[in-house]
Design a protein around this motif. Structure first.
Motif, PDB file in Angstrom:
ATOM      1  N   ASP A 105       0.672  -7.576 -10.624  1.00 37.95           N
ATOM      2  CA  ASP A 105       1.411  -7.566  -9.556  1.00 37.95           C
ATOM      3  C   ASP A 105       2.255  -6.098  -9.640  1.00 37.95           C
ATOM      4  N   ILE A 106       2.290  -5.102  -8.771  1.00 43.34           N
ATOM      5  CA  ILE A 106       2.761  -3.914  -8.940  1.00 43.34           C
ATOM      6  C   ILE A 106       3.964  -3.820  -7.916  1.00 43.34           C
ATOM      7  N   GLN A 107       5.067  -3.279  -8.335  1.00 47.30           N
ATOM      8  CA  GLN A 107       6.202  -3.105  -7.441  1.00 47.30           C
ATOM      9  C   GLN A 107       6.828  -1.823  -7.834  1.00 47.30           C
ATOM     10  N   ALA A 108       7.437  -1.349  -6.606  1.00 42.31           N
ATOM     11  CA  ALA A 108       8.075   0.218  -6.782  1.00 42.31           C
ATOM     12  C   ALA A 108       9.580  -0.143  -7.157  1.00 42.31           C
ATOM     13  N   VAL A 109      10.008   0.302  -8.368  1.00 39.79           N
ATOM     14  CA  VAL A 109      11.575   0.422  -8.633  1.00 39.79           C
ATOM     15  C   VAL A 109      12.124   1.866  -8.897  1.00 39.79           C
ATOM     16  N   THR A 110      13.188   1.927  -8.855  1.00 43.29           N
ATOM     17  CA  THR A 110      13.624   3.466  -8.838  1.00 43.29           C
ATOM     18  C   THR A 110      13.097   3.956 -10.193  1.00 43.29           C
ATOM     19  N   LEU A 169       7.707   0.808 -16.150  1.00 43.93           N
ATOM     20  CA  LEU A 169       7.109   2.041 -16.322  1.00 43.93           C
ATOM     21  C   LEU A 169       7.767   3.279 -15.658  1.00 43.93           C
ATOM     22  N   MET A 170       7.972   4.402 -16.318  1.00 44.22           N
ATOM     23  CA  MET A 170       8.573   5.517 -16.064  1.00 44.22           C
ATOM     24  C   MET A 170       7.440   6.177 -15.347  1.00 44.22           C
ATOM     25  N   PHE A 171       7.235   6.471 -14.117  1.00 44.41           N
ATOM     26  CA  PHE A 171       5.942   6.948 -13.383  1.00 44.41           C
ATOM     27  C   PHE A 171       6.472   7.836 -11.955  1.00 44.41           C
ATOM     28  N   CYS A 172       6.243   9.384 -12.084  1.00 45.97           N
ATOM     29  CA  CYS A 172       6.525   9.846 -10.790  1.00 45.97           C
ATOM     30  C   CYS A 172       5.025  10.659 -10.261  1.00 45.97           C
ATOM     31  N   TYR A 173       4.657  10.543  -9.393  1.00 47.20           N
ATOM     32  CA  TYR A 173       3.346  11.018  -9.101  1.00 47.20           C
ATOM     33  C   TYR A 173       3.388  11.995  -7.637  1.00 47.20           C
ATOM     34  N   THR A 174       4.708  12.113  -7.335  1.00 46.50           N
ATOM     35  CA  THR A 174       4.668  12.900  -5.934  1.00 46.50           C
ATOM     36  C   THR A 174       5.945  13.983  -6.316  1.00 46.50           C
ATOM     37  N   PRO A 175       5.758  15.106  -5.845  1.00 47.40           N
ATOM     38  CA  PRO A 175       6.779  16.364  -5.856  1.00 47.40           C
ATOM     39  C   PRO A 175       7.984  15.894  -5.341  1.00 47.40           C
ATOM     40  N   THR A 176       9.064  16.366  -5.659  1.00 45.23           N
ATOM     41  CA  THR A 176      10.433  16.173  -4.999  1.00 45.23           C
ATOM     42  C   THR A 176      11.166  17.375  -4.439  1.00 45.23           C
ATOM     43  N   ASN A 177      11.937  17.301  -3.934  1.00 44.56           N
ATOM     44  CA  ASN A 177      12.936  18.655  -3.690  1.00 44.56           C
ATOM     45  C   ASN A 177      13.828  19.029  -4.654  1.00 44.56           C
ATOM     46  N   GLN A 178      14.030  18.332  -5.794  1.00 44.09           N
ATOM     47  CA  GLN A 178      15.139  18.638  -6.716  1.00 44.09           C
ATOM     48  C   GLN A 178      15.538  19.932  -7.361  1.00 44.09           C
ATOM     49  N   ALA A 179      14.536  20.807  -7.563  1.00 45.68           N
ATOM     50  CA  ALA A 179      14.835  21.871  -7.780  1.00 45.68           C
ATOM     51  C   ALA A 179      15.451  22.758  -6.710  1.00 45.68           C
ATOM     52  N   ILE A 180      15.152  22.490  -5.609  1.00 45.46           N
ATOM     53  CA  ILE A 180      15.739  23.115  -4.328  1.00 45.46           C
ATOM     54  C   ILE A 180      17.258  22.606  -4.208  1.00 45.46           C
ATOM     55  N   TYR A 181      17.378  21.367  -4.228  1.00 54.17           N
ATOM     56  CA  TYR A 181      18.656  20.703  -4.454  1.00 54.17           C
ATOM     57  C   TYR A 181      19.579  21.385  -5.455  1.00 54.17           C
ATOM     58  N   ARG A 182      18.974  21.506  -6.601  1.00 55.01           N
ATOM     59  CA  ARG A 182      19.965  22.129  -7.680  1.00 55.01           C
ATOM     60  C   ARG A 182      20.199  23.531  -7.197  1.00 55.01           C
ATOM     61  N   ALA A 183      19.565  24.313  -6.946  1.00 55.68           N
ATOM     62  CA  ALA A 183      19.853  25.548  -6.424  1.00 55.68           C
ATOM     63  C   ALA A 183      20.809  25.789  -5.329  1.00 55.68           C
ATOM     64  N   CYS A 223       0.785  -1.013  -0.218  1.00 58.37           N
ATOM     65  CA  CYS A 223       0.127  -0.091   0.030  1.00 58.37           C
ATOM     66  C   CYS A 223       0.876   1.185  -0.047  1.00 58.37           C
ATOM     67  N   GLY A 224       0.685   2.147  -0.915  1.00 58.11           N
ATOM     68  CA  GLY A 224       1.560   3.519  -1.056  1.00 58.11           C
ATOM     69  C   GLY A 224       2.445   3.467  -1.960  1.00 58.11           C
ATOM     70  N   VAL A 225       2.159   2.528  -3.040  1.00 61.21           N
ATOM     71  CA  VAL A 225       3.591   2.677  -4.168  1.00 61.21           C
ATOM     72  C   VAL A 225       3.026   3.528  -5.500  1.00 61.21           C
ATOM     73  N   GLY A 226       1.783   3.935  -5.119  1.00 64.31           N
ATOM     74  CA  GLY A 226       1.268   4.816  -6.374  1.00 64.31           C
ATOM     75  C   GLY A 226       0.097   3.734  -7.340  1.00 64.31           C
ATOM     76  N   GLU A 227      -0.240   2.793  -6.547  1.00 64.55           N
ATOM     77  CA  GLU A 227      -1.212   1.985  -7.268  1.00 64.55           C
ATOM     78  C   GLU A 227      -2.385   2.746  -7.751  1.00 64.55           C
ATOM     79  N   LEU A 228      -2.890   3.524  -6.785  1.00 65.17           N
ATOM     80  CA  LEU A 228      -4.265   4.310  -7.296  1.00 65.17           C
ATOM     81  C   LEU A 228      -3.985   5.476  -8.269  1.00 65.17           C
ATOM     82  N   SER A 229      -2.763   6.007  -8.106  1.00 67.17           N
ATOM     83  CA  SER A 229      -2.374   7.126  -8.933  1.00 67.17           C
ATOM     84  C   SER A 229      -2.061   6.649 -10.466  1.00 67.17           C
ATOM     85  N   LEU A 230      -1.776   5.405 -10.384  1.00 68.57           N
ATOM     86  CA  LEU A 230      -1.286   4.817 -11.603  1.00 68.57           C
ATOM     87  C   LEU A 230      -2.650   4.761 -12.494  1.00 68.57           C
TER      88      LEU A 230
END
Lengths: 1024, 229, 463
Positions: free
Chosen positions: B174-179, B200-214, B56-63
């Motif tokens: 069967d759904i599994q989270a991979v990087t 599948l390339m699938f990203c459904y939550t925001p990250t902090n990348q822009a902040i890390y880049r800055a 529960c919580g790997v993005g199975e619904l948002s998929l």
């Protein structure tokens, strides 16, 4: 290092939650390099921040700026690197404010495009499309001077913002700087910000929900935290911008309007010429050498401080008033100088009072001269329009006053924001006695139904105390004009005031003083109108023309002072109130300077500082006064060792406590605003220590400080008191020598003063002056002086009748035949008066001679049919038989005109059996002291002055005069209904006569006799 | 393949396992991911019982954004026994109108099944999502029949840690989270071959990348991101 | 004609005093904020000197410990209709004059009570039973009776001469004249009804509009204006006592069905429908149990009610054997003809309602809900949101939110945040938290937060 360049104070009304002073001192404490005060489309808070930095010499640079929103999609902050940029910012703010109604602003794209000097910080949102649009726009027009403001507010949008900023930085190569867009100086001000936000949206704090600030990050944050949140280069960029901003408010120099000086003259020469002309006029030739020396000294001081323009501007305004025959009177520290007397700004002959020269302009205090000019309150508008037309709307505007939260408004606003019921708040606010020294208002809440242990009530109390003193909006100063040579908006932004075509600058009078800018005060005074109208009537019948200078020139008239000492001062200026009447017989003023003290001493300040009794004792019994030192004696000997005037306190601080000029000025400023932010206590130990090490006794120092605390807010400057004393004396003189003209002048300039027309008419009748009622054939709109068997009498005018208009009545008078109207119908046929106006006149018995009694006349007037052409014939069927008796006449008089000339309510009812033991007001003088008396009268005034401990004063009026009744708190509480509700009251109490003959009745039993004349509506001035 | 058998292959009645994809009888609906569509042979089946096994919580619904999206006739979307409360903000992100969503929390598994059956038979829903970890074959059979008969989908979410038992399903995933996304293994797909490990390339939550880049000194900041359990 | 008029001068106050009887010494006033006037005051407040029409400031000054009730006109009118309902059993001709007046026509029903005094006694008993304060009077017309009642006559006048005499003394303020008219008449010296009635009608006609003239004629009972009499609205009630005690819930069905059939006939006669049947099960010693069958739309076929009742009974547990059943149906709805066209969404909107009522009946109302939302930064304040258009936060929220917080134990790695929360000071539930999106080693994304003391919790999952 870091500089916070986007920061809003509480001068962004109902948004920012900290004072400018708090912001600046916190920024300095945190070690910021600079702080920009950027309120929304306003620079109102900037001067206070500047004053705070200068006062505490804080190690921080102040940047002036302002924040704008353009069409809800572009948020921009403009900063001023140099003076032209500041002028540009003021111009933009002025245009934005003048385009929209008071309190709002409307920025146009053109305003930003035309920027040549200001620096721009753009605060981008998260929508890529808008950002690209504005990015291109800024890049095209303002590329060399704009930055992107990046803020990390930990509100969940930081990542999107940073992504946008990086995109903009690459595509438009705009530099990025860090800012936290501060709204308050410390995180525990968040609840205050929430409440202000709720007040602004007129909702409760809970309902703000998601639109409220989620956390307290929009504050001034410590440097280490900032380093963790922002990249180093963005922080440094903020210091780069700060270093480019070199503008300081001290650079604002004030250029005077040049056109007052005629061509070919320098300011000094022109001033000297005017003064010389004045000398001839005032002294009729060369004055004594002493006066001449003073004049020269003053002139040299004026030119040294470059104040020539200031005096000439006032001289010009005063000349205009003379040409238009508008009565005026100058007052204030600079007003008491011989130069002003020569320039005819003041009417106080310097030979009479020892000119307080060193108070004139004290060089080392470099305090700007403060001259207020009072004009007749009905004609002041002409003077204001003259100033607007002469200098043009671009170069003159009114100073602002900052309307801030008083206790009542704060309590209701905060209460509503926390979700309390409005009717409950109303009830509590109306019943809290703010003056109750014993019980602070917080503990009074408990017995008004608010349980203080409940969390919400604790929050209410805490937040109300925080918000009292916060500014709510800008309003116009009562009369302070700012006039400049160049366009005013180069100096300070100008915005619309509530009144049509009135403009206000964004700084108040304290700000102007801080920056040394000058303002001319054009104020209104009711008494001047009354005096001028009295002069007009007198001059009609006498050949010599009376004027204030003429009367003061006659010197102190003994008979006039006898009248004053007998406290027969109803209607006179400043010394007519009940408290003054009590003090006059005791202080017995005999000469002008006694009047100056009399006006200043009966005020809450001196009373709270208990200075009245020592002065009284020393004056009556000639008690010897021992002064701790010679300097103190020089300051206090003219008021018998008791400090009464504000100037004396300041001189004492300088002389006794060794204050420098600047410190003394700050003490004066702190005294004026003690209520608001308690700065006075800071001076306590400075003052006391200063005195101790000068060898003064500690209790002398402490009593002096208590007297200063009593002064704050109420202390009266000697210069103002001196000018008021002139008017007081002139009005007494007129009341003594020309009573009838004086009463007519007073009644025609009502509403003003302490008494109602009914009381003024009573006083006239008690001076055996005949007062003739309103009559359709004899009266005009204004009251007149008429001769009845060559005795002067007062004919009441139509202005007294409620519900009639001046325009129609003047037309009627102009069309009235010499012999007057023969019948009511003839008046109706003129078609000049509306239906209700004629009925109002009928009820006021104006048609007395023409038709039957007022009931019949009004009944016939109501008959709509008789006016229709068909029913033209005059069938006066005499079916109507009602006629008013005395009481009904009285009731009709009061209902229509508010006073009755024929009868007095008490006169009608005091013959009734149950009142046989009543003594009338005039007979009280004969009653033995400390005897039990029964008095009956209409309650015309209830007063509970804050100074008296729980005592309330009632004034009972009967047809022979007024009696003052003293009601102790316990008597009032036990007989509350009679005390609060009665209009006609019988008081059984003990008569108390002071040795000087002042009579008071100490109330014992109060009986309410209102139901005898229940329809009678006597208006009482309660608890003002 | 000799040419004599060629006419046999064109005969409509003859079906060869390898070319099963083109005359596939079940209608398919696009899932929004090309790789998944090909793996599923066209997309999600339009009706029938579908099991998704995952943590529960790997993005199975948002998929299932596109799958849950088509609701042009404003029918009900029912969530039965979800592991917590469904939030409107997420529904808005998924472009689903919250007015059409009903959430049912049942006290017991049987009640959940009864509710699911009621929803399937009521012709009022366009899709039913059920969380159930101990469904028996008989119960699955009832749901399968109801959903195919009323032509709508019933998605069954089962926790990966539960022992798998074979069920009469139209589709079993069967759904599994991979990087960087998800790995889908299709164990059973009526009318098509099961395929495994579709990435599948699938990203459904925001990250902090822009902040890390800055914040160019990312090392300091990464330290902040590691937290003790 | 003989009319009685009851003026309930503190009906709203009596209403509140019944529900919460205060201590005798407590002063209570009813205050109308709109025009800052005290409308009603109880005995203790009157002793403190508070009169009607006084402002809040003066009332506060006279009596600091004062409880203030906000005047609600609707409640007062509702209480008035309840009183009329009570009187309806005694007298047929009642006229309702909201918000606080009742006029009753006496002469027709005097015969049944055998004289005015007996009828009057019955009315008085009913009034005292209802615990209301009132002033009353009788007159030859409603207007006359009203003026006398407002003047506080509190007498029963039978003969016209007595009425005329009493009427003459009443001041103008107690009549229905407008304030302007009273002021105009005062200024001409007319202060009471006697002088007003002496004025010739023609003269008055020239000076005032005819509504005043009509009122005066009604006052003199020369003309009788038409009145709308009061009729209570109807609602259905019937009860059944089965011959034996019923202990199993399934056996209740036939009796409930019978009551339901009875209601269906009652409803069909009035061409009405209902969406809610409120059954009451009475026991020998237990408290009565109310069983309410709620349907989403009004049902007109008894079979539909039948199936719903079956479902309800399945879950019902009886505390004790039932001795009596009763059914009351209060809200009756008009039978609007069902549109016969079967558009698809028209049908499944109906189907949706039916599904919801089946689920709610079987699983209980609280089981069936909607997705949660809330106009508050604090997630635990969010509940099942009724409107789908509520405000949404700018930051992202998890799809699944846990109602109970779970401590975070899996080692996880922060992907997004912090979102700092420091709010809620106004209702005591202060939350000082930093929210993050954390990814566990097995790939699950959690909505976690660190509270002020530094310990971590999971509040949701990003499914």
């Amino acid at each position: 290092m870091f500089a916070e360049l986007v920061c809003q104070t509480n001068f962004s009304f109902l948004t920012g939650a900290s004072e400018p002073e708090e912001m600046v001192s916190t920024a300095a404490f945190l070690g910021y390099q600079a702080l920009a005060i950027t309120d929304e489309c306003s620079v109102a808070g900037v001067v206070r921040a500047y004053a705070e930095i200068r006062r505490n010499s804080l190690p921080i640079k102040l940047v002036v700026g302002s924040r704008f929103k353009l069409a809800d999609s572009l948020e921009v902050v403009l900063l001023c690197p140099d003076k032209p940029a500041y002028a540009e910012l003021c111009r933009i703010i002025t245009n934005a404010r003048r385009r929209s109604a008071k309190g709002e602003y409307q920025l146009a794209e053109w305003d930003l495009k035309s920027i040549r000097h200001c620096l721009i910080i753009w605060l981008p949102g998260t929508c890529r499309q808008t950002n690209t649009h504005w990015g291109q726009w800024l890049h095209r027009f303002l590329s060399s001077r704009s930055w992107i403001g990046a803020s990390r507010l930990l509100d969940g949008l930081d990542e999107q913002r940073f992504a946008e900023i990086q995109f903009l930085e690459q595509t438009f190569s705009m530099p990025v700087m860090a800012t936290s867009q501060a709204l308050f100086h410390h995180s525990d001000r968040l609840p205050v910000q929430h409440v202000l936000h709720a007040i602004r949206c007129n909702t409760t704090v809970a309902e703000l929900g998601l639109s409220s600030q989620a956390n307290a990050e929009r504050t001034l944050r410590p440097l280490n935290k900032l380093n963790k949140l922002y990249p180093r280069k963005w922080l440094e960029q903020s210091t780069v911008i700060a270093s480019r901003c070199q503008f300081c408010l001290s650079q604002l120099k004030y250029q005077y309007p040049a056109e007052i000086i005629p061509a070919g003259y320098s300011a000094r020469q022109f001033l000297r010429e005017c003064v010389e002309a004045g000398i001839l006029k005032r002294f009729g030739g060369e004055p004594e050498p002493a006066i001449r020396a003073i004049i020269e000294k003053e002139l040299s001081l004026i030119s040294e401080q470059h104040y020539e323009y200031f005096f000439l501007t006032i001289y010009d305004v005063v000349q205009f008033a003379r040409r238009q025959h508008i009565l005026y009177q100058g007052r204030g520290s600079a007003a008491n100088s011989v130069v002003c007397y020569c320039l005819e700004i003041t009417a106080v002959d310097p030979r009479q009072i020892n000119v307080l020269f060193e108070r004139f302009i004290s060089k080392e205090r470099d305090e700007p001269p403060d001259i207020d000019v009072d004009f007749e309150h009905e004609r002041r508008e002409e003077v204001i329009q003259y100033i607007y037309n002469k200098y043009g709307r671009e170069r003159t505007a009114l100073a602002a006053t900052v309307i801030s939260f008083r206790f009542k408004s704060a309590f209701k606003a905060v209460g509503k924001a926390l979700g309390f019921a409005e009717s409950q708040l109303d009830y509590i606010v109306k019943n809290i006695n703010r003056r109750d020294k014993v019980m602070p208002w917080k503990s009074q809440l408990a017995d008004l139904g608010l349980d203080p242990t409940v969390l919400k009530v604790k929050q209410l109390v805490y937040l109300v105390e925080q918000i009292v003193g916060f500014p709510r909006h800008l309003s116009q100063h009562v009369g302070g004009f700012v006039i400049s040579a160049g366009p005013l908006y180069e100096l300070v932004p100008v915005e619309n005031a509530a009144m049509a075509e009135r403009t206000v600058i964004q700084w108040d009078k304290d700000d102007l003083e801080t920056l040394g800018l000058l303002k001319v005060d054009v104020l209104a005074l009711g008494m001047l109108t009354a005096i001028r109208k009295t002069f007009d009537i007198v001059n009609q019948h006498m050949d010599s023309t009376l004027s204030i200078a003429h009367i003061t020139g006659l010197g102190d008239d003994r008979q006039v002072y006898d009248m004053i000492c007998a406290a027969d001062t109803v209607g006179v200026f400043q010394i007519e109130s009940r408290a003054q009447m009590g003090m006059l017989p005791r202080l017995k003023p005999r000469k002008y300077y006694d009047l100056v003290v009399q006006i200043a001493i009966v005020r809450p300040g001196p009373i709270q500082g208990d200075m009245v009794h020592p002065y009284l004792k020393r004056r009556q019994h000639g008690e010897t006064v021992n002064y701790p030192s010679a300097e103190v004696e020089k300051v206090l000997e003219r008021t018998m060792g008791v400090p009464i005037f504000q100037e004396q306190v300041i001189q004492l601080a300088m002389v006794a406590a060794g204050f420098t000029g600047g410190e003394a000025d700050q003490l004066r400023r702190a005294m004026a605003s003690w209520k608001k932010n308690g700065r006075l206590n800071l001076f306590k130990e400075k003052l006391v220590n200063g005195m101790l090490d000068k060898g003064y006794a500690p209790e002398f120092a402490n009593t002096l400080f208590d007297q200063i605390k009593g002064f704050s807010g109420y202390g009266f400057p000697e210069s103002h008191s001196a000018s008021f004393a002139v008017l007081a004396y002139v009005s007494c003189w007129l009341k003594f020598y020309f009573p009838v003209e004086f009463y007519v002048g007073l009644l025609n300039s009502w509403p003003m003063g302490f008494y109602t027309p009914s009381q003024l008419v009573q006083d006239a009748q008690q001076h055996d002056i005949a007062v003739l009622p309103v009559c359709i054939n004899a009266s005009t709109w204004d009251h007149q002086m008429v001769f009845v068997e060559h005795q002067k009498a007062i004919r009441l005018g139509f202005r007294l009748v409620k519900g009639v208009s001046e325009l129609n009545l003047n037309k009627l008078v102009s069309v009235r035949p010499a012999t007057g109207f023969s019948s009511v119908d003839e008046v109706k046929k003129q078609q000049l008066l509306r239906h209700n106006e004629i009925s109002a006149l009928a009820s006021a018995d104006a048609f007395k001679g023409l038709a039957g009694n007022r009931f019949q006349v009004r009944w016939n007037i109501m008959d709509g049919q008789s006016e229709l052409p068909l029913f033209g014939q005059d069938t006066q069927t005499e079916l109507f038989s009602l006629a008013p008796d005395n009481t009904e006449n009285l009731i009709e008089d009061y209902a229509s005109t508010g006073l009755s000339v024929s009868h007095h309510p008490i006169e009608l009812i005091y013959q009734q059996p149950q009142f046989r033991r009543i003594t009338l007001a005039k007979d009280l003088k004969q009653a033995p002291n400390q005897s039990v008396v029964h008095i009956l009268g209409c309650v015309t005034c209830r007063q509970a002055p804050g100074t008296a401990s729980g005592v309330t004063f009632l004034t009972l009026e009967d047809h022979t005069g007024n009696t003052n009744v003293v009601v102790w708190q316990s008597t009032a509480r036990h007989q509350q209904q009679a005390f609060l509700k009665a209009t006609i009251l019988q008081v059984d109490g003990i008569l108390e006569r002071s040795p000087e003959g002042v009579i008071h009745v100490i109330a014992g039993k109060l009986t309410d006799c209102t139901d005898i004349l229940e329809q009678l509506r006597v208006s009482a001035r309660d608890f003002h | 393949m000799t040419n004599s058998t060629l006419p046999l292959t064109q005969h409509p009645g003859v079906w060869r396992a390898s070319e099963g994809r083109h005359q596939d009888t079940t209608q398919r609906q696009d899932t929004g991911f090309a790789a998944l569509n090909t793996a599923l042979g066209g997309g999600f089946p339009a009706s029938g019982l579908i099991r998704l096994r995952s943590l529960c919580g790997v993005g199975e619904l948002s998929l299932l954004k596109t799958v849950l999206g088509q609701n042009n006739s404003e029918k009900l979307l029912v969530f039965i026994n979800p592991p917590g409360q469904i939030h409107q903000a997420w529904l808005h992100q998924m472009a689903i109108n919250p007015a059409n969503v009903t959430v049912v929390h049942c006290r017991s598994g049987d009640e959940a099944l009864w509710a699911a059956e009621q929803c399937l038979k009521s012709e009022a829903c366009y899709q039913v999502l059920l969380w159930h970890d101990a469904i028996t074959t008989k119960q699955a059979r009832r749901l399968q029949v109801a959903s195919t008969q009323h032509r709508l989908r019933c998605l069954l979410f089962e926790n990966k840690r539960v022992q798998r038992i074979a069920l009469p399903l139209t589709l079993d995933l069967d759904i599994q989270a991979v990087t960087g996304g998800l790995q889908i293994d299709i164990t059973k797909n009526r009318g098509a071959w099961p395929t495994s490990a579709t990435q599948l390339m699938f990203c459904y939550t925001p990250t902090n990348q822009a902040i890390y880049r800055a914040m160019d000194n990312t090392s300091a900041l990464h330290a902040l991101s590691h937290i003790a359990g | 004609m003989l009319w009685a008029y009851f003026h309930y001068y503190q009906l709203f106050l009596d209403n509140t005093e019944i529900t919460a009887p205060p201590t005798s010494s407590q002063a209570i006033v009813v205050y109308q904020a709109a025009n800052n006037r005290i409308m009603q005051a109880n005995q203790a407040a009157r002793e403190a000197g508070i009169t009607l029409g006084m402002g809040l400031a003066q009332a506060g000054a006279l009596c600091p410990q004062l409880t203030i009730l906000d005047y609600q006109q609707a409640d007062e009118t509702h209480r008035l209709t309840a009183l009329a309902n009570r009187l309806y059993q005694l007298v047929a001709d009642i006229v309702l004059l909201p918000p606080n007046g009742l006029a009753v026509r006496l002469d027709p029903s005097m015969k049944y009570y055998g004289g005015l005094s007996y009828l009057w006694q019955a009315l008085k008993n009913e009034m005292t039973a209802a615990h209301v304060h009132f002033s009353y009077a009788t007159g030859w017309s409603v207007e006359a009776a009203k003026v006398l009642a407002l003047n506080g006559a509190n007498q029963v006048f039978q003969h016209n001469s007595a009425i005329k005499q009493a009427l003459a003394k009443c001041p103008l303020e107690h009549t229905d004249l407008t304030q302007q008219q009273c002021f105009a008449l005062h200024r001409v010296g007319i202060r009471d009804i006697a002088t007003l009635l002496q004025m010739p009608v023609t003269e008055l006609g020239k000076r005032f509009d005819n509504s005043l003239i009509q009122y005066l004629c009604a006052l003199r009972a020369e003309v009788v204006p038409r009145y709308v009499y009061y009729h209570p609205e109807s609602h259905f009630f019937s009860s059944l006592t089965p011959s034996y005690e019923i202990s199993e819930n399934t056996r209740l069905l036939p009796w409930m069905a019978q009551l339901m059939e009875e209601f269906m006939t009652y409803a069909r006669l009035r061409n009405k429908l209902s969406a809610c049947l409120a059954f009451e099960l009475h026991f020998r010693d237990e408290q009565a149990l109310s069983v309410c069958i709620q349907s989403a739309t009004p049902l007109y076929k008894s079979a539909q009610w039948h199936s719903l009742m079956l479902l309800k009974l399945e879950t019902l547990t009886l505390p004790a054997p039932v001795i009596q059943l009763s059914l009351t149906v209060s809200e009756l709805e008009e039978l609007e003809e069902q549109t016969t066209d079967f558009f698809t969404n028209r049908v499944h909107v109906f189907a949706q309602k039916q599904l919801l009522s089946r689920l709610q009946t079987r699983l209980g109302c609280e089981a069936v809900g909607a997705p949660i939302n809330g106009n508050d930064h604090r997630l635990d304040q969010h509940q099942s949101a009724l409107s789908a258009s509520g405000a949404l936060p700018a930051y992202t929220l998890p799809s699944i939110c846990l109602s109970q917080l779970q401590p975070l134990c899996a080692a996880s790695h922060i992907e997004h945040g912090p979102i700092r929360l420091h709010t809620g000071w106004w209702d005591g539930n202060i939350q000082k938290r930093d929210y993050y999106i954390a990814r566990a080693s097995d790939g699950r994304r959690m909505h976690v937060f660190k509270d002020a003391e530094g310990n971590w919790f999971v509040q949701g999952w990003y499914c």
